[in-house]
Write an enzyme that holds these catalytic residues in place. Structure first.
Site, mmCIF file in Angstrom:
data_model
loop_
_atom_site.group_PDB
_atom_site.id
_atom_site.type_symbol
_atom_site.label_atom_id
_atom_site.label_comp_id
_atom_site.label_asym_id
_atom_site.label_seq_id
_atom_site.Cartn_x
_atom_site.Cartn_y
_atom_site.Cartn_z
ATOM 1 N N GLY A 129 0.822 -1.201 0.000
ATOM 2 C CA GLY A 129 0.000 0.000 0.000
ATOM 3 C C GLY A 129 0.856 1.252 0.000
ATOM 4 N N HIS A 130 1.906 1.243 -0.832
ATOM 5 C CA HIS A 130 2.794 2.394 -0.927
ATOM 6 C C HIS A 130 3.638 2.289 -2.207
ATOM 7 C CE1 HIS A 130 5.292 -0.644 1.151
ATOM 8 N NE2 HIS A 130 6.251 -0.156 0.391
ATOM 9 N N ALA A 131 4.353 3.350 -2.483
ATOM 10 C CA ALA A 131 5.348 3.376 -3.562
ATOM 11 C C ALA A 131 6.643 3.918 -2.966
ATOM 12 C CB ALA A 131 4.876 4.263 -4.709
ATOM 13 N N HIS A 132 7.704 3.780 -3.712
ATOM 14 C CA HIS A 132 8.993 4.319 -3.293
ATOM 15 C C HIS A 132 9.493 5.314 -4.330
ATOM 16 C CE1 HIS A 132 9.785 1.764 0.176
ATOM 17 N NE2 HIS A 132 9.219 0.788 -0.503
ATOM 18 N N ARG A 172 2.475 -0.512 -4.955
ATOM 19 C CA ARG A 172 2.321 -1.948 -4.809
ATOM 20 C C ARG A 172 1.448 -2.285 -3.618
ATOM 21 N NH1 ARG A 172 7.848 -1.607 -3.684
ATOM 22 N NH2 ARG A 172 7.570 -0.093 -5.299
#
Length: 138
Positions: free
Chosen positions: A54-57, A101
């Site tokens: 539940g995040h991106a980088h 993702r």
């Protein structure tokens, strides 16, 4: 780096089968990943209805492997979403920076190994989807 979400595909990991039937061995060497591994962690005992990620980088790259069981990885580039199932310990998924993702649909006993290109840095995370899509729109 993949330019489109559909360019992200499963990567084969070298598999060595024992001729005496004692099992298999998989090896990750420098030719598999486009980065030096800076951190390794794994997820386990995730409930079947649970989600992770539940995040991106912004910069970090990540390589996921289902060491045991299976789970789905939902990828999102701000325009397109797609899901890839990981269910073999000799297949991995390279997720480049800038991709949202979510991990879901964990089977009983699933273990997800994560090899990443950087040590933990909270400033590298984009944790709000609305912020992610805003960044992607420019």
């Amino acid at each position: 780096m993949p330019l489109h979400i559909n360019d992200i595909q499963l990567t084969d990991i070298k598999k060595i089968s024992d001729p005496d039937g004692r099992g298999n061995l998989s090896v990750i060497e420098n030719d598999v990943l486009p980065f030096e591994i800076k951190r390794v962690y794994y997820l386990y005992d995730v409930p079947s209805d649970g989600t992770r990620g539940g995040h991106a980088h912004k910069e970090l790259q990540q390589f996921l492997i289902a060491l045991s069981g299976s789970f789905d990885v939902v990828l999102d580039d701000g325009k397109t979403r797609r899901s890839i199932t990981l269910n073999r310990p000799n297949k991995g998924l390279l997720i480049p920076s800038g991709v949202w993702r979510e991990l879901e649909n964990f089977s009983a006993g699933a273990v997800c190994l994560s090899l990443v290109s950087a040590e933990y840095d909270e400033n590298d995370y984009i944790r709000e989807y609305s912020k992610f899509t805003s960044i992607k729109r420019g």
